[in-house]
Every structure is written in structure tokens, then in C-alpha cells.
Scaffold this active site. Sequence first.
Site, PDB file in Angstrom:
ATOM      1  N   GLN A  10     -22.028 -44.993   5.173  1.00 40.04           N
ATOM      2  CA  GLN A  10     -21.396 -45.786   4.114  1.00 40.04           C
ATOM      3  C   GLN A  10     -22.053 -45.462   2.777  1.00 40.04           C
ATOM      4  O   GLN A  10     -21.623 -45.949   1.738  1.00 40.04           O
ATOM      5  CB  GLN A  10     -21.555 -47.284   4.403  1.00 40.04           C
ATOM      6  CG  GLN A  10     -20.957 -47.717   5.727  1.00 40.04           C
ATOM      7  CD  GLN A  10     -21.334 -49.139   6.057  1.00 40.04           C
ATOM      8  OE1 GLN A  10     -20.594 -50.090   5.735  1.00 40.04           O
ATOM      9  NE2 GLN A  10     -22.454 -49.313   6.701  1.00 40.04           N
ATOM     10  N   ILE A  25     -23.652 -43.427  -0.502  1.00 41.44           N
ATOM     11  CA  ILE A  25     -23.085 -42.494  -1.495  1.00 41.44           C
ATOM     12  C   ILE A  25     -24.206 -41.672  -2.150  1.00 41.44           C
ATOM     13  O   ILE A  25     -24.016 -41.060  -3.178  1.00 41.44           O
ATOM     14  CB  ILE A  25     -22.330 -43.308  -2.587  1.00 41.44           C
ATOM     15  CG1 ILE A  25     -23.265 -44.340  -3.246  1.00 41.44           C
ATOM     16  CG2 ILE A  25     -21.099 -43.982  -1.998  1.00 41.44           C
ATOM     17  CD1 ILE A  25     -22.624 -45.111  -4.394  1.00 41.44           C
ATOM     18  N   HIS A  45     -17.602 -43.821   2.018  1.00 41.23           N
ATOM     19  CA  HIS A  45     -17.476 -44.447   0.701  1.00 41.23           C
ATOM     20  C   HIS A  45     -17.703 -43.462  -0.421  1.00 41.23           C
ATOM     21  O   HIS A  45     -18.068 -43.831  -1.538  1.00 41.23           O
ATOM     22  CB  HIS A  45     -18.451 -45.638   0.587  1.00 41.23           C
ATOM     23  CG  HIS A  45     -18.091 -46.749   1.531  1.00 41.23           C
ATOM     24  ND1 HIS A  45     -18.966 -47.759   1.857  1.00 41.23           N
ATOM     25  CD2 HIS A  45     -16.962 -47.001   2.227  1.00 41.23           C
ATOM     26  CE1 HIS A  45     -18.383 -48.596   2.713  1.00 41.23           C
ATOM     27  NE2 HIS A  45     -17.170 -48.149   2.952  1.00 41.23           N
ATOM     28  N   CYS A  48     -11.720 -36.746 -11.754  1.00 43.31           N
ATOM     29  CA  CYS A  48     -10.769 -37.131 -12.807  1.00 43.31           C
ATOM     30  C   CYS A  48      -9.539 -37.751 -12.157  1.00 43.31           C
ATOM     31  O   CYS A  48      -8.927 -37.147 -11.262  1.00 43.31           O
ATOM     32  CB  CYS A  48     -10.337 -35.896 -13.622  1.00 43.31           C
ATOM     33  SG  CYS A  48      -9.004 -36.307 -14.771  1.00 43.31           S
ATOM     34  N   CYS A  93      -8.055 -32.568 -19.040  1.00 37.51           N
ATOM     35  CA  CYS A  93      -6.740 -33.223 -19.252  1.00 37.51           C
ATOM     36  C   CYS A  93      -6.862 -34.538 -20.014  1.00 37.51           C
ATOM     37  O   CYS A  93      -5.903 -35.289 -20.116  1.00 37.51           O
ATOM     38  CB  CYS A  93      -6.062 -33.455 -17.895  1.00 37.51           C
ATOM     39  SG  CYS A  93      -6.819 -34.826 -16.982  1.00 37.51           S
ATOM     40  N   GLY A 151     -29.515 -49.592   9.481  1.00 37.06           N
ATOM     41  CA  GLY A 151     -29.543 -50.172   8.140  1.00 37.06           C
ATOM     42  C   GLY A 151     -28.210 -50.598   7.582  1.00 37.06           C
ATOM     43  O   GLY A 151     -27.851 -50.225   6.464  1.00 37.06           O
ATOM     44  N   SER A 152     -27.484 -51.421   8.344  1.00 34.14           N
ATOM     45  CA  SER A 152     -26.216 -51.944   7.825  1.00 34.14           C
ATOM     46  C   SER A 152     -25.982 -53.367   8.313  1.00 34.14           C
ATOM     47  O   SER A 152     -26.302 -53.702   9.449  1.00 34.14           O
ATOM     48  CB  SER A 152     -25.026 -51.078   8.291  1.00 34.14           C
ATOM     49  OG  SER A 152     -23.810 -51.632   7.791  1.00 34.14           O
ATOM     50  N   ASN A 165     -32.010 -52.475  12.446  1.00 36.20           N
ATOM     51  CA  ASN A 165     -31.700 -53.137  11.186  1.00 36.20           C
ATOM     52  C   ASN A 165     -32.654 -54.292  10.943  1.00 36.20           C
ATOM     53  O   ASN A 165     -32.947 -55.061  11.878  1.00 36.20           O
ATOM     54  CB  ASN A 165     -30.263 -53.671  11.190  1.00 36.20           C
ATOM     55  CG  ASN A 165     -29.823 -54.036   9.774  1.00 36.20           C
ATOM     56  OD1 ASN A 165     -29.815 -53.184   8.878  1.00 36.20           O
ATOM     57  ND2 ASN A 165     -29.510 -55.312   9.547  1.00 36.20           N
TER      58      ASN A 165
HETATM   59  N1  APR Z   1     -34.992 -50.675   7.494  1.00 38.61           N
HETATM   60  C1  APR Z   1     -34.043 -51.311   8.237  1.00 38.61           C
HETATM   61  N2  APR Z   1     -33.094 -52.132   7.693  1.00 38.61           N
HETATM   62  C2  APR Z   1     -33.126 -52.300   6.363  1.00 38.61           C
HETATM   63  C3  APR Z   1     -34.083 -51.680   5.529  1.00 38.61           C
HETATM   64  C4  APR Z   1     -35.038 -50.841   6.153  1.00 38.61           C
HETATM   65  N3  APR Z   1     -35.992 -50.206   5.443  1.00 38.61           N
HETATM   66  N4  APR Z   1     -33.841 -52.058   4.237  1.00 38.61           N
HETATM   67  C5  APR Z   1     -32.771 -52.893   4.278  1.00 38.61           C
HETATM   68  N5  APR Z   1     -32.350 -53.038   5.539  1.00 38.61           N
HETATM   69  C6  APR Z   1     -31.199 -53.819   6.025  1.00 38.61           C
HETATM   70  C7  APR Z   1     -30.902 -55.060   5.200  1.00 38.61           C
HETATM   71  O1  APR Z   1     -31.653 -56.168   5.653  1.00 38.61           O
HETATM   72  C8  APR Z   1     -29.406 -55.226   5.464  1.00 38.61           C
HETATM   73  O2  APR Z   1     -29.201 -55.991   6.662  1.00 38.61           O
HETATM   74  O3  APR Z   1     -30.074 -52.987   5.859  1.00 38.61           O
HETATM   75  C9  APR Z   1     -28.914 -53.801   5.709  1.00 38.61           C
HETATM   76  C10 APR Z   1     -28.121 -53.256   4.528  1.00 38.61           C
HETATM   77  O4  APR Z   1     -26.909 -53.985   4.477  1.00 38.61           O
HETATM   78  P1  APR Z   1     -26.024 -53.960   3.147  1.00 38.61           P
HETATM   79  O5  APR Z   1     -26.910 -54.131   1.969  1.00 38.61           O
HETATM   80  O6  APR Z   1     -24.882 -54.893   3.365  1.00 38.61           O
HETATM   81  O7  APR Z   1     -25.510 -52.443   3.084  1.00 38.61           O
HETATM   82  P2  APR Z   1     -24.303 -51.814   3.869  1.00 38.61           P
HETATM   83  O8  APR Z   1     -24.152 -52.428   5.231  1.00 38.61           O
HETATM   84  O9  APR Z   1     -24.455 -50.348   3.796  1.00 38.61           O
HETATM   85  O10 APR Z   1     -23.054 -52.257   2.947  1.00 38.61           O
HETATM   86  C11 APR Z   1     -21.809 -51.698   3.262  1.00 38.61           C
HETATM   87  O11 APR Z   1     -20.944 -52.665   1.207  1.00 38.61           O
HETATM   88  O12 APR Z   1     -21.120 -53.091  -1.061  1.00 38.61           O
HETATM   89  C12 APR Z   1     -20.549 -52.256  -0.115  1.00 38.61           C
HETATM   90  O13 APR Z   1     -19.904 -50.045  -0.512  1.00 38.61           O
HETATM   91  C13 APR Z   1     -21.035 -50.846  -0.295  1.00 38.61           C
HETATM   92  O14 APR Z   1     -21.391 -49.154   1.401  1.00 38.61           O
HETATM   93  C14 APR Z   1     -21.699 -50.492   1.027  1.00 38.61           C
HETATM   94  C15 APR Z   1     -21.050 -51.483   1.979  1.00 38.61           C
END
Ligand code: APR
Length: 260
Positions: free
Chosen positions: A107, A109, A127, A135, A162, A199-200, A225
Amino acid sequence: MTEGNIELLAEKAADLIIESKRVVVFTGAGISTESGIPDFRGKDGIWNKYDPDDFTIQKFIAKPEVRKMQWRLLAEGGLVKEAKPNAAHHAVVELEKLGKLDCVITQNIDNLHQVAGNTPEIVFELHGNMQFVRCLGCNKRFPMAEIIVRVETEEIPECEHCKGMLKPDAVFFGEALPQWVLNEAAKRASQCDLCIVIGSTLIVYPAAYIPMYARDAGARLVIINLGSTPMDSQADVRIDGKAGETMSKVLDQVKKKINK
Ligand code: APR
């Protein structure tokens, strides 16, 4: 989560990797925080500072002041700084070198999986990628570095070909994800035998469907996570630990067991 648990859980994750033939790694902003890039919803998340509602494609197109704010943020390095891959990114490259990795679906960038050494053709960026600018008029793509230097004088840089509107090549809220990327990512997820989430929060769709497609197709699921996710109860291994430290431990275990 006590230290002992992480060792034990890392070993369990390593066993799943050794048993697997097609691993899909699904990453979010949490894999890049140890590289100095803030995540969105963690304790120092971007959405604690900025309003996500200001980052919709509708506002970017309709309001010059929103475009000006976003280009200024980029010029100040507010969204994507000069970051380096961290131990977690390098561990994912090792998975590829061991012949275990089918692909990375991210996810993010920040381009850090490619900089770390993963083959670009197997990194699916749901993403988009903030290293480029597109453009909206002629669809030409430019390196971000080339455009960002113009912000100082032009405030809102326009396409030199353009005169069209330039937009960072990341997917904004309200904007469709690149369809072919989503289709290929969904296909790979439903063909893998192990999905490792790193990490999401797994709350932004359609990206968050990816680990579900894997699970529904019978793949094992590992979630690494800091903080809970809606799929924790479906994980075969759930590690509430830092991405860099955890993935390093997992790959150490994999290499130890393979070289036994
Ligand atoms: N190790 C493990 N987990 C971590 C660490 C780390 N060092 N640092 C942060 N985290 C965890 C956070 O606690 C959180 O639960 O990673 C997770 C990140 O979640 P989000 O901040 O929601 O990011 P993401 O899931 O990628 O968001 C998805 O949301 O805003 C949009 O487009 C944006 O791609 C993004 C999408």
C-alpha cells in the site's frame, strides 16, 4: 508481547515459510516507520496531523489552494522524505533471494521495496508511487525530483508539454486504484500458500481485501503489526512486534533451518 513469545512466534512463522512455495508479502506504512516515514494511524500517524479529507482527488482537482498545500508539503519533504530501506525491507528481499517470494503487494508509495532490492516486476503498488508525477492532461509521467524543484518558483507546477494539471502518482482518497495492479495482486493473493502481512491496520479497502483473498484460497496467514488488525483472529501466527526486529528474527530462523 514478551521477548520469549517473539522468538517462539518467529520460529513458527519461519516454519510456515519453509513449508511454502509461493509467499505473498502484503505491506503497509508500518514497514517504513523504521525508515523515518510516518505511518497514517499509528501513534505518530499523518492523519493525527492532517485531515485525510484534504487529500481527496476531488479537492485536489477543484481547489488550487489544496494543490498549493500538497506541493508545498512535498517540497518540504512532509510526505515522503529521503528514506532508506530498513531491516524489514531487507528481510523481504532475502525471501526473494531464497526463491520463496511470489510477490510483494504494497500500500506504500515510498518505493522502498524496490530500493531495498526486490525485483520491481514483482512489487505491486496498489496506491501508486510518490517518486513520480503524472499529468492529468496528457498522462505523461515525470520523476518527482524533476518537478519538486519547480515548486519554489511556480507554487503549482504545470505540465510543460500540455499545460495540464500535474499530480503526484500516488492514489488519492476517492481515486480509483490502478485496475491492472489490483487485478494482478488479487490473482497472486488467491494463488499463494502463505500471506505475510507487515505493518498495516488492514482497514483501507480495496487493499485490505488482499489478505482475505489469500485466506479464502486456503493460504496460511502471518500478521506482524504493532497494534491489532481485524484479521488477527484468522492469523496462523500473530506477532505484535516491530517489523524490522521481527522480520530479521524470522529470516534468521529460516536460514538456520534451511542450512541445518
Ligand atoms: N513495526 C510494526 N508495525 C508498525 C510499525 C513498526 N515499526 N510502525 C507502525 N506500525 C503499525 C501501526 O501501529 C499501524 O497499526 O503499522 C500500522 C500502519 O497502519 P496505517 O497507518 O493505517 O497504514 P496502512 O495500513 O498502510 O494504511 C493504508 O491508508 O491513508 C491510507 O493510502 C494510505 O496506504 C495507506 C492506507
